[in-house]
Design a protein around this motif. Structure first.
Motif, PDB file in Angstrom:
ATOM      1  N   ARG A  89      -4.407   3.603   4.200  1.00 39.16           N
ATOM      2  CA  ARG A  89      -3.482   2.640   3.610  1.00 39.16           C
ATOM      3  C   ARG A  89      -3.002   1.638   4.665  1.00 39.16           C
ATOM      4  O   ARG A  89      -2.910   0.435   4.400  1.00 39.16           O
ATOM      5  N   ASP A 138      -6.545   3.259  -7.347  1.00 36.05           N
ATOM      6  CA  ASP A 138      -5.545   2.651  -8.228  1.00 36.05           C
ATOM      7  C   ASP A 138      -4.732   1.597  -7.478  1.00 36.05           C
ATOM      8  O   ASP A 138      -4.448   0.515  -8.015  1.00 36.05           O
ATOM      9  N   SER A 139      -4.354   1.908  -6.229  1.00 41.19           N
ATOM     10  CA  SER A 139      -3.603   0.943  -5.424  1.00 41.19           C
ATOM     11  C   SER A 139      -4.419  -0.318  -5.190  1.00 41.19           C
ATOM     12  O   SER A 139      -3.893  -1.440  -5.266  1.00 41.19           O
ATOM     13  N   GLU A 180      -4.428  -2.511  -8.225  1.00 38.14           N
ATOM     14  CA  GLU A 180      -3.136  -3.201  -8.371  1.00 38.14           C
ATOM     15  C   GLU A 180      -3.034  -4.385  -7.409  1.00 38.14           C
ATOM     16  O   GLU A 180      -2.604  -5.484  -7.781  1.00 38.14           O
ATOM     17  N   VAL A 199       0.829  -1.213   0.000  1.00 37.83           N
ATOM     18  CA  VAL A 199       0.000   0.000   0.000  1.00 37.83           C
ATOM     19  C   VAL A 199       0.866   1.267   0.000  1.00 37.83           C
ATOM     20  O   VAL A 199       0.394   2.351   0.321  1.00 37.83           O
ATOM     21  N   HIS A 200       2.152   1.101  -0.357  1.00 30.74           N
ATOM     22  CA  HIS A 200       3.087   2.227  -0.484  1.00 30.74           C
ATOM     23  C   HIS A 200       3.263   2.978   0.834  1.00 30.74           C
ATOM     24  O   HIS A 200       3.288   4.209   0.876  1.00 30.74           O
ATOM     25  N   HIS A 258      -5.852   7.851  -5.903  1.00 32.75           N
ATOM     26  CA  HIS A 258      -4.613   7.094  -5.693  1.00 32.75           C
ATOM     27  C   HIS A 258      -4.903   5.759  -5.005  1.00 32.75           C
ATOM     28  O   HIS A 258      -4.331   4.714  -5.369  1.00 32.75           O
ATOM     29  N   LEU A 259      -5.783   5.774  -3.997  1.00 33.31           N
ATOM     30  CA  LEU A 259      -6.091   4.540  -3.277  1.00 33.31           C
ATOM     31  C   LEU A 259      -6.907   3.580  -4.135  1.00 33.31           C
ATOM     32  O   LEU A 259      -6.740   2.361  -4.030  1.00 33.31           O
TER      33      LEU A 259
END
Length: 295
Positions: free
Chosen positions: A149, A182-183, A186, A129-130, A179-180
């Protein structure tokens, strides 16, 4: 050719809640089968029973009639194979990001992992989750998106068969939310786990889902329609903005919400339901609280 075994099943689910005036029927005859690795969104007006469905799958509620099966076993209590991510991150404020994830890992895996294995596993899930750069940050030292995240990392670290998400991005600003999203796409592509997510955001549902389950208004809410989203993956939100199929899916969901299932508030208003639909249609990925509640 034999059919694959059913993964998650809700069969003829009713649930009543006691009130001073007698039982309140929140759900009536809910039937839903979800395949392994599928991403399913639940959408509908407030009070339509979305969270109740999620809580039955989580084992937090018991159906009055019917029930839930996961891989052929009855769901009647919470379990680590069904991890929940709420809109509120629910992190413990006195623990840092690493320790918040560690707490869940210890509960699920106990002594099955040694110290080195556990650290590798926790760091791996935070990296997914970066958040690998913020292991030692407490919740009050990071942003709302970063907290969420960590909450997702904590859920993933339990290695759940099913990830349950109750409006996980609802309180975030538009850019963080994107952004979340997209995460999450993935991660789901990488892990191929089953995801069931509640959302009020039509664009989010179409972008992320394999199927959208549209709930009728309560009381006695049920599954109204199920929309298959046949868009290739990976999905690019910018490319999809001009995709006619994507926009047709959005239209179908909006039509259900604002024509077939007008909200109780909307029914009391003289403003046409189509006006709300146009507002939402003209503002993709809108995260304004008023608009989200309308959906």
């Amino acid at each position: 050719m034999s059919q694959p075994p059913k993964h998650l099943e809700l069969t003829q689910v009713d649930i009543d809640f006691p009130t001073p005036n007698g039982p309140f029927k929140a759900l009536s005859n809910v039937n839903l089968t979800i395949n392994k690795g599928e991403f399913v969104s639940l959408i509908g007006h407030s009070g339509c029973g979305k969270s109740t469905v999620l809580n039955i799958i989580a084992g937090l509620y018991q159906a009055t009639e019917g029930g839930c099966l996961l891989d052929g076993k009855e769901v009647n209590s919470p379990g680590p194979e069904r991890a929940v991510v709420f809109q509120n991150h629910s992190l413990l404020p006195w623990l840092n990001a690493y320790e918040n994830v560690e707490l869940a890992v210890k509960q699920v895996f106990g002594k099955r992992m040694n110290k080195a294995e556990m650290r590798d596993w926790i760091e791996h899930n935070l990296a997914l989750v970066h958040m690998g750069h913020a292991l030692d940050k407490r919740p009050d030292e990071i942003s709302g998106g970063m907290k969420q995240r960590v909450g997702i990392a904590r859920a993933l670290a339990m290695q759940p068969t099913v990830l349950l998400m109750d409006e996980p991005f609802g309180a975030l600003d538009a850019l963080t939310r994107a952004h979340l999203q997209d995460s999450l796409m993935e991660i789901q592509a990488d892990l191929n786990n089953t995801v069931i997510m509640i959302t009020h955001d039509v664009d989010e549902a179409v972008l992320l889902s394999d199927r959208i389950v549209m709930m009728t208004n309560g009381p006695a809410a049920t599954v109204g329609e199920i929309l298959n989203i046949d868009l290739p993956r990976p999905r690019d939100r910018i490319a999809l903005a001009d995709n006619p199929e994507y926009n047709q899916y959005r239209h179908q969901v909006l039509k259900f919400l604002y024509e077939k299932q007008r909200s109780p508030d909307a029914q009391q208003s003289t403003k046409p339901a189509s006006g709300a639909a146009v507002t939402l249609a003209l503002t993709p990925n809108q995260t304004n609280d008023d608009t989200e509640q309308a959906a």
